[in-house]
Design a protein around this motif. Structure first.
Motif, PDB file in Angstrom:
ATOM      1  N   ALA A   1      42.268  63.570  60.561  1.00 21.53           N
ATOM      2  CA  ALA A   1      42.346  62.307  61.289  1.00 21.53           C
ATOM      3  C   ALA A   1      41.582  62.400  62.616  1.00 21.53           C
ATOM      4  CB  ALA A   1      43.809  61.951  61.544  1.00 21.53           C
ATOM      5  N   LYS A   2      41.788  63.513  63.319  1.00 18.52           N
ATOM      6  CA  LYS A   2      41.128  63.719  64.608  1.00 18.52           C
ATOM      7  C   LYS A   2      39.616  63.777  64.451  1.00 18.52           C
ATOM      8  CE  LYS A   2      42.307  65.371  68.446  1.00 18.52           C
ATOM      9  NZ  LYS A   2      41.918  64.710  69.701  1.00 18.52           N
ATOM     10  N   ALA A   3      39.145  64.425  63.371  1.00 17.27           N
ATOM     11  CA  ALA A   3      37.695  64.565  63.153  1.00 17.27           C
ATOM     12  C   ALA A   3      37.057  63.185  63.142  1.00 17.27           C
ATOM     13  CB  ALA A   3      37.421  65.308  61.844  1.00 17.27           C
ATOM     14  N   ALA A   4      37.704  62.240  62.446  1.00 21.94           N
ATOM     15  CA  ALA A   4      37.146  60.887  62.355  1.00 21.94           C
ATOM     16  C   ALA A   4      37.235  60.180  63.709  1.00 21.94           C
ATOM     17  CB  ALA A   4      37.887  60.088  61.288  1.00 21.94           C
ATOM     18  N   TYR A   5      38.384  60.296  64.355  1.00 23.01           N
ATOM     19  CA  TYR A   5      38.576  59.609  65.639  1.00 23.01           C
ATOM     20  C   TYR A   5      37.595  60.144  66.688  1.00 23.01           C
ATOM     21  CZ  TYR A   5      40.602  58.178  70.057  1.00 23.01           C
ATOM     22  OH  TYR A   5      40.763  57.669  71.317  1.00 23.01           O
ATOM     23  N   ASP A   6      37.477  61.461  66.757  1.00 26.81           N
ATOM     24  CA  ASP A   6      36.590  62.062  67.758  1.00 26.81           C
ATOM     25  C   ASP A   6      35.129  61.683  67.525  1.00 26.81           C
ATOM     26  OD1 ASP A   6      38.738  63.199  69.006  1.00 26.81           O
ATOM     27  OD2 ASP A   6      38.504  65.183  68.076  1.00 26.81           O
ATOM     28  N   GLU A   7      34.810  61.412  66.261  1.00 25.83           N
ATOM     29  CA  GLU A   7      33.424  61.064  65.945  1.00 25.83           C
ATOM     30  C   GLU A   7      33.171  59.584  66.211  1.00 25.83           C
ATOM     31  OE1 GLU A   7      31.579  63.883  64.953  1.00 25.83           O
ATOM     32  OE2 GLU A   7      29.965  62.527  65.487  1.00 25.83           O
ATOM     33  N   GLY A   8      34.220  58.838  66.559  1.00 23.06           N
ATOM     34  CA  GLY A   8      34.036  57.430  66.931  1.00 23.06           C
ATOM     35  C   GLY A   8      34.531  56.422  65.910  1.00 23.06           C
ATOM     36  N   ALA A   9      35.299  56.872  64.915  1.00 24.84           N
ATOM     37  CA  ALA A   9      35.871  55.906  63.967  1.00 24.84           C
ATOM     38  C   ALA A   9      36.807  54.969  64.740  1.00 24.84           C
ATOM     39  CB  ALA A   9      36.644  56.620  62.866  1.00 24.84           C
ATOM     40  N   ARG A  10      36.707  53.645  64.441  1.00 24.11           N
ATOM     41  CA  ARG A  10      37.562  52.681  65.126  1.00 24.11           C
ATOM     42  C   ARG A  10      39.022  52.869  64.717  1.00 24.11           C
ATOM     43  NH1 ARG A  10      40.878  50.354  67.061  1.00 24.11           N
ATOM     44  NH2 ARG A  10      41.126  48.200  67.748  1.00 24.11           N
ATOM     45  N   TRP A  11      39.223  53.165  63.396  1.00 23.73           N
ATOM     46  CA  TRP A  11      40.581  53.300  62.882  1.00 23.73           C
ATOM     47  C   TRP A  11      40.726  54.542  62.022  1.00 23.73           C
ATOM     48  CZ3 TRP A  11      44.281  50.151  64.644  1.00 23.73           C
ATOM     49  CH2 TRP A  11      43.927  48.875  65.114  1.00 23.73           C
ATOM     50  N   VAL A  12      41.833  55.201  62.193  1.00 21.04           N
ATOM     51  CA  VAL A  12      42.224  56.275  61.295  1.00 21.04           C
ATOM     52  C   VAL A  12      43.460  55.756  60.569  1.00 21.04           C
ATOM     53  CG1 VAL A  12      43.090  58.604  61.146  1.00 21.04           C
ATOM     54  CG2 VAL A  12      41.344  58.034  62.850  1.00 21.04           C
ATOM     55  N   VAL A  13      43.368  55.651  59.249  1.00 21.48           N
ATOM     56  CA  VAL A  13      44.435  55.007  58.495  1.00 21.48           C
ATOM     57  C   VAL A  13      45.228  56.060  57.720  1.00 21.48           C
ATOM     58  CG1 VAL A  13      44.964  53.241  56.782  1.00 21.48           C
ATOM     59  CG2 VAL A  13      42.982  52.956  58.293  1.00 21.48           C
ATOM     60  N   LEU A  14      46.520  56.091  57.977  1.00 18.11           N
ATOM     61  CA  LEU A  14      47.373  57.091  57.338  1.00 18.11           C
ATOM     62  C   LEU A  14      47.890  56.507  56.023  1.00 18.11           C
ATOM     63  CD1 LEU A  14      49.344  58.051  60.584  1.00 18.11           C
ATOM     64  CD2 LEU A  14      47.089  58.853  59.796  1.00 18.11           C
ATOM     65  N   CYS A  15      47.524  57.162  54.913  1.00 14.96           N
ATOM     66  CA  CYS A  15      47.844  56.598  53.599  1.00 14.96           C
ATOM     67  C   CYS A  15      49.013  57.335  52.961  1.00 14.96           C
ATOM     68  CB  CYS A  15      46.639  56.706  52.666  1.00 14.96           C
ATOM     69  SG  CYS A  15      45.194  55.853  53.305  1.00 14.96           S
ATOM     70  N   ASP A  16      49.982  56.552  52.479  1.00 13.75           N
ATOM     71  CA  ASP A  16      51.037  57.137  51.646  1.00 13.75           C
ATOM     72  C   ASP A  16      50.610  56.875  50.205  1.00 13.75           C
ATOM     73  OD1 ASP A  16      53.343  58.382  50.868  1.00 13.75           O
ATOM     74  OD2 ASP A  16      54.557  56.560  50.980  1.00 13.75           O
ATOM     75  N   THR A  17      49.656  57.680  49.759  1.00  9.62           N
ATOM     76  CA  THR A  17      48.968  57.412  48.492  1.00  9.62           C
ATOM     77  C   THR A  17      49.911  57.435  47.298  1.00  9.62           C
ATOM     78  OG1 THR A  17      47.062  58.439  49.518  1.00  9.62           O
ATOM     79  CG2 THR A  17      46.944  58.090  47.146  1.00  9.62           C
ATOM     80  N   ASN A  18      50.836  58.391  47.274  1.00  9.48           N
ATOM     81  CA  ASN A  18      51.778  58.450  46.150  1.00  9.48           C
ATOM     82  C   ASN A  18      52.974  57.527  46.344  1.00  9.48           C
ATOM     83  OD1 ASN A  18      50.115  60.348  45.096  1.00  9.48           O
ATOM     84  ND2 ASN A  18      51.471  62.097  45.423  1.00  9.48           N
ATOM     85  N   GLY A  19      53.101  56.984  47.521  1.00  7.26           N
ATOM     86  CA  GLY A  19      54.145  55.990  47.769  1.00  7.26           C
ATOM     87  C   GLY A  19      55.555  56.528  47.804  1.00  7.26           C
ATOM     88  N   GLY A  20      55.732  57.826  47.998  1.00 10.99           N
ATOM     89  CA  GLY A  20      57.086  58.392  47.931  1.00 10.99           C
ATOM     90  C   GLY A  20      57.730  58.654  49.281  1.00 10.99           C
ATOM     91  N   THR A  21      57.017  58.361  50.363  1.00 15.88           N
ATOM     92  CA  THR A  21      57.547  58.657  51.698  1.00 15.88           C
ATOM     93  C   THR A  21      58.547  57.586  52.114  1.00 15.88           C
ATOM     94  OG1 THR A  21      55.372  59.595  52.148  1.00 15.88           O
ATOM     95  CG2 THR A  21      56.825  59.343  54.023  1.00 15.88           C
ATOM     96  N   LEU A  22      59.584  58.003  52.853  1.00 17.09           N
ATOM     97  CA  LEU A  22      60.635  57.057  53.252  1.00 17.09           C
ATOM     98  C   LEU A  22      60.420  56.593  54.699  1.00 17.09           C
ATOM     99  CD1 LEU A  22      63.626  58.931  51.583  1.00 17.09           C
ATOM    100  CD2 LEU A  22      62.302  56.994  50.702  1.00 17.09           C
ATOM    101  N   PRO A  23      61.006  55.437  55.056  1.00 17.34           N
ATOM    102  CA  PRO A  23      60.727  54.865  56.379  1.00 17.34           C
ATOM    103  C   PRO A  23      60.980  55.806  57.563  1.00 17.34           C
ATOM    104  CG  PRO A  23      61.814  53.239  55.002  1.00 17.34           C
ATOM    105  CD  PRO A  23      61.805  54.518  54.225  1.00 17.34           C
ATOM    106  N   HIS A  24      62.083  56.577  57.530  1.00 15.92           N
ATOM    107  CA  HIS A  24      62.330  57.445  58.697  1.00 15.92           C
ATOM    108  C   HIS A  24      61.281  58.550  58.791  1.00 15.92           C
ATOM    109  CE1 HIS A  24      64.419  59.592  55.449  1.00 15.92           C
ATOM    110  NE2 HIS A  24      64.245  60.669  56.166  1.00 15.92           N
ATOM    111  N   GLU A  25      60.762  58.998  57.629  1.00 14.73           N
ATOM    112  CA  GLU A  25      59.705  60.019  57.655  1.00 14.73           C
ATOM    113  C   GLU A  25      58.414  59.421  58.200  1.00 14.73           C
ATOM    114  OE1 GLU A  25      60.441  62.798  53.854  1.00 14.73           O
ATOM    115  OE2 GLU A  25      60.055  60.711  53.328  1.00 14.73           O
ATOM    116  N   VAL A  26      58.117  58.193  57.750  1.00 12.61           N
ATOM    117  CA  VAL A  26      56.905  57.526  58.239  1.00 12.61           C
ATOM    118  C   VAL A  26      56.986  57.385  59.754  1.00 12.61           C
ATOM    119  CG1 VAL A  26      55.640  55.335  58.255  1.00 12.61           C
ATOM    120  CG2 VAL A  26      56.396  56.319  56.079  1.00 12.61           C
ATOM    121  N   GLU A  27      58.150  56.952  60.231  1.00 10.68           N
ATOM    122  CA  GLU A  27      58.287  56.726  61.673  1.00 10.68           C
ATOM    123  C   GLU A  27      58.080  58.040  62.454  1.00 10.68           C
ATOM    124  OE1 GLU A  27      61.353  53.926  62.547  1.00 10.68           O
ATOM    125  OE2 GLU A  27      61.139  54.152  64.714  1.00 10.68           O
ATOM    126  N   ASN A  28      58.692  59.117  61.949  1.00 12.11           N
ATOM    127  CA  ASN A  28      58.524  60.420  62.629  1.00 12.11           C
ATOM    128  C   ASN A  28      57.077  60.882  62.645  1.00 12.11           C
ATOM    129  OD1 ASN A  28      61.204  60.725  63.180  1.00 12.11           O
ATOM    130  ND2 ASN A  28      61.656  61.915  61.319  1.00 12.11           N
TER     131      ASN A  28
END
Ligand SMILES: [Zn+2]
Length: 531
Positions: free
Chosen positions: A161-188
């Motif tokens: 994520a940092k590699a993209a941000y440091d290179e000037g990416a406007r957005w770094v998007v965190l993907c829950d690709t498998n969709g198994g993460t729960l809300p409290h984990e996402v928040e943490n």
């Protein structure tokens, strides 16, 4: 207090296009992109140029839009330079405002799926972001499997994520690709990421595999993320993506979010939300989910009589938001539990002025109850209810009469030696003094009957040309002592209106015939056809 801007990114045309049974044509894509742009979505991800001809063509020329039209694709392949990667070249050639790269951020996937080193993956991210920026594009990076990757190796996931941000990416998007993460984990986890990368550069892309994609998106916002990715109606492979149709009104109508954030969707466009949701279903030729939050037909429907009288006094008693805000409407169900107040409210909704002491009301209520006892379900068939009410109150003209019909089903072996089934219907209709006989073949007996019925209605034909059957549902029920068939038919017309009609009989053709007749008569009433 000034509010922070929260950005909405729609991927209906890219991730949503992965849905089983969904194939967008180029015309569909343009229409949906326009709809999203009008709604006020900030980014419209329209496809994967170079990966298929329709997407390549979509990006062949730039069309004016307020939204940033975004092209999706992979970072450069390992071991290649950016100038020697045809996939990347096609992506950068696309006429797009923004480029969204997808890259792996789980070291396990880098090793096993990509078969390259952790360092080469980081270099690929940096080089790709730099190349797209050099072409003048705004850059986003989708960090695939970010949450699973973070749990396995937080330092490496963050490094991607940092590699993209440091290179000037406007957005770094965190993907829950498998969709198994729960809300409290996402928040943490999003909270941890936002200590390294400012939250107004962090996005969330949630899948719905535990039915929490919307909750996960909101949890990410609470933790600092300022871009939400999702799709209309939660379209997407497996269980779908985060549903923007639920997220948008939540952001705009719930004070926890509306007091802190501005989104690009203005109030007056929020009113079109139900329409946008249904228009997409229409394009996909799917029946809309009646129980969809905010926009479903049942989202503001109340059944019991006691609730109905409370709602008429003050709608806020049983509604979490006002249905009009999202372009939906309140609906009080007429059902075997209903009392006079439901019936009156429902008649009021369909435009009937009836005195509440009118003796005919008691007859209508009895009629509804009797019919529901033998299997009719008027809460699912508002058009049939309206016709029943109009008939009892003497307001439906006898436009035409079906004197008889005949339906046959023939199975035979054709010239190629294949077994085929052909259905045919013949209908004899009386319109005024004219007797009209029509015949039609169909892929089933009900289809044949429908085609024959609508083939020639004489002077009424022009009123029903825009009529179309959009859904047909059959249920066998046990009402009283014997099994009966209940048929629900959903119809639509050229104005975009939808209605549902019902038929009940021990014979499926007869039940279908009733529902078909109601649909046609309803359309004639609705179109103001003369008696
Ligand atoms: Zn996805």
């Amino acid at each position: 207090m000034s509010r922070e801007r929260l950005y909405l990114f729609d991927t209906t045309l890219r991730d949503g296009a992965q849905t089983n049974g969904v194939d967008f044509t180029l015309a569909d894509k343009f229409a949906i992109a326009r709809m999203l742009d009008e709604l006020g979505i900030d980014y419209v991800e329209a496809g994967y140029p170079g990966a298929n001809p329709i997407d390549t063509e979509f990006f062949a020329e730039r069309r004016p839009a307020r939204a940033k039209i975004t092209a999706f694709g992979m970072t450069r392949r390992p071991g290649r330079s950016t100038s020697n990667d045809p996939g990347l070249a096609a992506l950068l050639a696309a006429e797009a405002d923004a480029v969204c790269f997808v890259a792996k951020s789980w070291d396990y996937h880098v090793r096993v799926a990509l078969e390259t080193t952790a360092e080469e993956n980081l270099a690929s991210i940096r080089d790709s972001v730099r190349a797209a920026k050099a072409k003048g594009r705004e850059v986003l990076l989708d960090c695939e499997h970010f949450f699973d990757g973070y749990k396995a190796n937080p330092a490496y996931a963050l490094a991607c994520a940092k590699a993209a941000y440091d290179e000037g990416a406007r957005w770094v998007v965190l993907c829950d690709t498998n969709g198994g993460t729960l809300p409290h984990e996402v928040e943490n986890i999003v909270g941890e990421v936002c200590k390294q990368i400012p939250g107004d550069h962090v996005g969330i892309h949630a899948h719905n595999d535990t039915e929490q994609a919307v909750a996960n998106s909101l949890a990410a916002v609470r933790a600092g993320a300022r871009q939400i990715q999702g799709t209309l109606n939660g379209l997407g492979e497996r269980c779908g993506n985060a549903n923007l149709v639920s997220i948008i009104p939540t952001l705009k109508l719930k004070s926890e979010f509306s007091e802190k954030f501005d989104v690009g969707v203005p109030d007056e466009q929020l009113h079109s939300l139900a329409h946008v949701s249904h228009a997409l279903d229409e394009m996909l030729n799917r029946a809309s989910d009646r129980h969809a939050p905010y926009v479903g037909e049942s989202a503001f429907a109340t059944k019991a009589g006691i609730h109905a009288s409370a709602i008429m006094k003050d709608p806020a008693t049983y509604e979490h938001v006002a249905p009009e805000r999202v372009g939906n409407k309140r609906k009080l169900l007429v059902s075997d539990q209903s009392g006079r107040s439901n019936l009156l409210a429902e008649l009021d909704r369909i435009g009937f002025v009836v005195d509440k002491d009118d003796p005919r009301l008691a007859r209508l209520l009895d009629e509804v109850k009797e019919r529901e006892a033998i299997g009719y379900a008027y809460e699912a068939a508002d058009a049939s209810f309206e016709l029943l009410a109009r008939r009892l109150l003497g307001k439906v003209p006898r436009y035409f009469e079906v004197e008889k019909f005949d339906v046959s089903v023939e199975q035979r072996i054709n010239a190629k030696g294949e077994r085929v089934t052909v259905s045919m219907a013949v209908v004899k209709v009386k319109v005024g003094d004219d007797i009209l006989i029509s015949a039609a073949e169909g892929n089933g007996p009900v289809n044949a009957l429908d085609l024959a019925l609508r083939k020639d209605l004489g002077k009424y034909q022009s009123y029903i040309t825009g009529l179309e059957l959009t859904d047909y549902r059959v249920r066998i029920l046990n009402a009283g002592t014997e099994a009966v068939t209940r048929v629900l038919i959903e119809s639509a017309d050229e104005t975009g209106d939808h209605w549902t009609t019902i038929g009940v009989s021990s014979n499926i053709i007869d039940a279908s015939f009733q529902a078909l007749m109601d649909s046609i008569v309803y359309k004639l009433v609705k179109s103001g056809a003369p008696a």
